[in-house]
Design an enzyme around this catalytic site. Structure first.
Site, PDB file in Angstrom:
ATOM      1  N   HIS A 160       0.830  -1.228   0.000  1.00 44.80           N
ATOM      2  CA  HIS A 160       0.000   0.000   0.000  1.00 44.80           C
ATOM      3  C   HIS A 160       0.859   1.270   0.000  1.00 44.80           C
ATOM      4  O   HIS A 160       0.456   2.309   0.527  1.00 44.80           O
ATOM      5  CB  HIS A 160      -0.941   0.047   1.208  1.00 44.80           C
ATOM      6  CG  HIS A 160      -1.724  -1.204   1.427  1.00 44.80           C
ATOM      7  ND1 HIS A 160      -2.984  -1.404   0.912  1.00 44.80           N
ATOM      8  CD2 HIS A 160      -1.400  -2.345   2.082  1.00 44.80           C
ATOM      9  CE1 HIS A 160      -3.409  -2.607   1.260  1.00 44.80           C
ATOM     10  NE2 HIS A 160      -2.461  -3.203   1.960  1.00 44.80           N
ATOM     11  N   SER A 281      15.402  22.439 -14.386  1.00 42.18           N
ATOM     12  CA  SER A 281      14.183  23.208 -14.618  1.00 42.18           C
ATOM     13  C   SER A 281      14.549  24.548 -15.250  1.00 42.18           C
ATOM     14  O   SER A 281      15.628  25.093 -14.990  1.00 42.18           O
ATOM     15  CB  SER A 281      13.468  23.434 -13.286  1.00 42.18           C
ATOM     16  OG  SER A 281      12.665  24.587 -13.346  1.00 42.18           O
ATOM     17  N   LYS A 287      16.260  22.309  -9.187  1.00 38.90           N
ATOM     18  CA  LYS A 287      15.608  21.050  -9.554  1.00 38.90           C
ATOM     19  C   LYS A 287      16.522  20.048 -10.250  1.00 38.90           C
ATOM     20  O   LYS A 287      17.417  20.399 -10.989  1.00 38.90           O
ATOM     21  CB  LYS A 287      14.412  21.320 -10.485  1.00 38.90           C
ATOM     22  CG  LYS A 287      13.219  21.971  -9.833  1.00 38.90           C
ATOM     23  CD  LYS A 287      12.601  21.152  -8.718  1.00 38.90           C
ATOM     24  CE  LYS A 287      11.967  19.860  -9.163  1.00 38.90           C
ATOM     25  NZ  LYS A 287      10.709  20.055  -9.854  1.00 38.90           N
TER      26      LYS A 287
END
Ligand code: ARG
Length: 496
Positions: A160, A281, A287
């Protein structure tokens, strides 16, 4: 109207409109199959001459012209005439242009473009499938080499997407090697169905000429013929099967991509992707984005789409040839290219990435992830039914959680267990709750223990060797067939 195209329109009084020519042309889709089309022509003409269906002198002329066509194609000098409907008409026109109608006009005896296009497709597809398989083997090897170095390195195992039980990095990596084994198996099976000769099925009903379909099959390196001519002409299930195998492969690759993306987030923080396989980015200077994994995940939709497109195209087609079939290769070649790119990108991303062991260890031991081991201990040592041990362990977890503590606080854990009449030494408790030890305890078949993973690594390595050997044998068969065709072309006697 060009002469060659005109030949197909003897019964018409008018030409086909420009728009219709453009609409129906398959040249763009099929130009990558020209070498196969030439090989198919060579095998067919050799067979026609050997069976006395065409004269040896004509066959020799045609074969020479085909040789020239091949050379010109390799030199980039085989100019395709867009006026002609497809590559088959182009090759025939090329030959006829070189040697004249008397001999060139015989090349299409006892054959149809219906069996011809399928011959080319199958020849081309088998080579492309081998390329995909080779890419899978590379990725599999990367996983196995990661696994070899990490049978003791713990990491969190998830259910999960919640920390579940500790596993090892070796266990995680071998899972993918094992998954990829089935992808190889599916493609191997697809290959068996691809590599059968439809040549000689003609338009749909076979022919009244005494052709030898087994000879052309042998010359083209097919393992067998598809005997039933109507089946051979009507069926495209070998492409559906291949696209099906590619779609399942993509699904597996997409799940891998997703894990690489998740693991490399700051939140998980267990994987550092290399500069080579990440992008920046345009606005956020900090980034480092996992674009290659994202693109691989994204391209999966394209492959599913290709499979669906073909299934839909075929669903209501009556037996026999239908022009709708022409669409079967439009997405097929692109799908194969994309799957190969996905495999390369993921292989590169993975083999240059660094797994952060400290963080993996931290997560593997955190969030009470060894609770199952404690419950198992209570079953083994205290002879409790599992349901009861589950309940007690859950209460221990609950109390620790309320006190904002975890299993690291061994004394507190021991005290709570005592409240439930369980007496366990600190040493034993540490042993049990330690993730490294927990993985060692799982010794069942196929489990995460280093011993089992080492055993599975050996098996997976053997499987990879088998897959490589199988590919080598197939390539050897193909090369032998090519040589046999060449030998027959050179040796006049073979035509007798
Ligand atoms: N371009 C055609 C295809 O892809 C080749 C076969 C043409 N046959 C025909 N009967 N028009 O299927």
């Amino acid at each position: 109207m060009s002469k060659a195209l005109n030949k197909l329109r003897g019964r018409f009084s008018g030409d086909m409109g420009e728009m219709m020519k453009e609409f129906s042309s398959s040249i763009d889709i099929d130009k990558e199959m020209i070498p196969e089309d030439i090989w198919g022509n060579q095998a067919h003409v050799l067979m026609l001459a050997k069976k006395g269906i065409i004269e040896k002198k004509d066959a020799k002329k045609i074969l020479k012209a085909l040789e020239k066509a091949k050379e010109d194609f390799l030199k980039g000098k085989f100019m395709l005439n867009e006026e002609l409907e497809d590559v088959h008409m182009n090759v025939e026109a090329y030959v006829t242009e070189l040697i004249g109608e008397d001999a060139g006009g015989k090349i299409h005896t006892a054959r149809s473009r219906n069996d011809q296009v399928l011959t080319d497709t199958r020849l081309h597809l088998r080579a492309r499938v081998i390329e995909v398989e080779e890419h899978i083997i590379h990725l599999q090897k990367t996983f196995v080499s990661i696994a070899k170095k990490s049978t003791e390195k713990v990491m969190p195992g998830y259910t999960h997407t919640q920390q579940a039980q500790p596993i090892t990095l070796g266990f995680w990596a071998t899972a993918y090697a094992s998954i990829l084994n089935r992808d190889l198996e599916r493609l191997r099976k697809a290959y068996e169905n691809i590599n059968r000769s439809p040549l000689g099925a003609c338009a749909l009903a076979g022919t009244s000429f005494a052709i030898d379909r087994r000879l052309t099959a042998r010359l083209l390196g097919f393992d067998d013929v598809i005997e039933h001519s109507l089946d051979a002409i009507s069926s495209r299930d070998f492409i559906i099967e291949t696209l099906g195998a590619l779609a399942i492969l993509s699904s597996n690759l997409s799940r891998l991509s997703e894990e690489l993306i998740l693991f490399s987030t700051n939140e998980f923080g267990i994987l550092e992707l290399s500069d080579e396989y990440t992008t920046g980015s345009s606005i956020m200077p900090q980034k480092k984005n996992p674009d290659f994994a994202e693109l691989s995940r994204g391209m999966t939709g394209y492959i599913y789409g290709a499979l669906m497109q073909l299934l839909v195209t075929l669903k209501a087609l009556p037996l026999g040839y239908n022009r709708d079939f022409q669409e079967d290769r439009v997405l097929l070649w692109k799908s194969i290219n994309r799957v190969k790119m996905m495999l390369s990108a993921l292989n590169g991303t993975l083999s240059t990435a660094k797994f952060k062991e400290e963080r993996m260890r931290e997560l593997a031991g955190g969030n009470y992830s060894t609770a199952t081991e404690l419950a198992n201990y209570l079953v083994r040592e205290e002879k409790l039914p599992f349901r009861k041990s589950h309940e007690i362990t859950a209460k221990v977890v609950k109390e620790l959680y309320c006190k904002k503590k975890d299993f690291e606080d061994l004394k507190l854990t021991k005290n709570i267990l005592e409240k439930h009449d369980i007496d366990i030494s600190l040493k034993e408790l540490k042993n049990l709750l330690d993730p490294e030890n927990a993985v060692r305890l799982n010794h069942s078949l196929g489990s995460t223990s280093p011993k089992e993973v080492e055993r599975m690594i050996k098996e997976l390595t053997a499987n990879t060797i088998d897959a490589k050997e199988e590919i080598r044998k197939r390539q050897e068969r193909i090369n032998k067939a090519k040589k046999l065709t060449e030998k027959m072309i050179k040796s006049e006697k073979c035509l007798d």
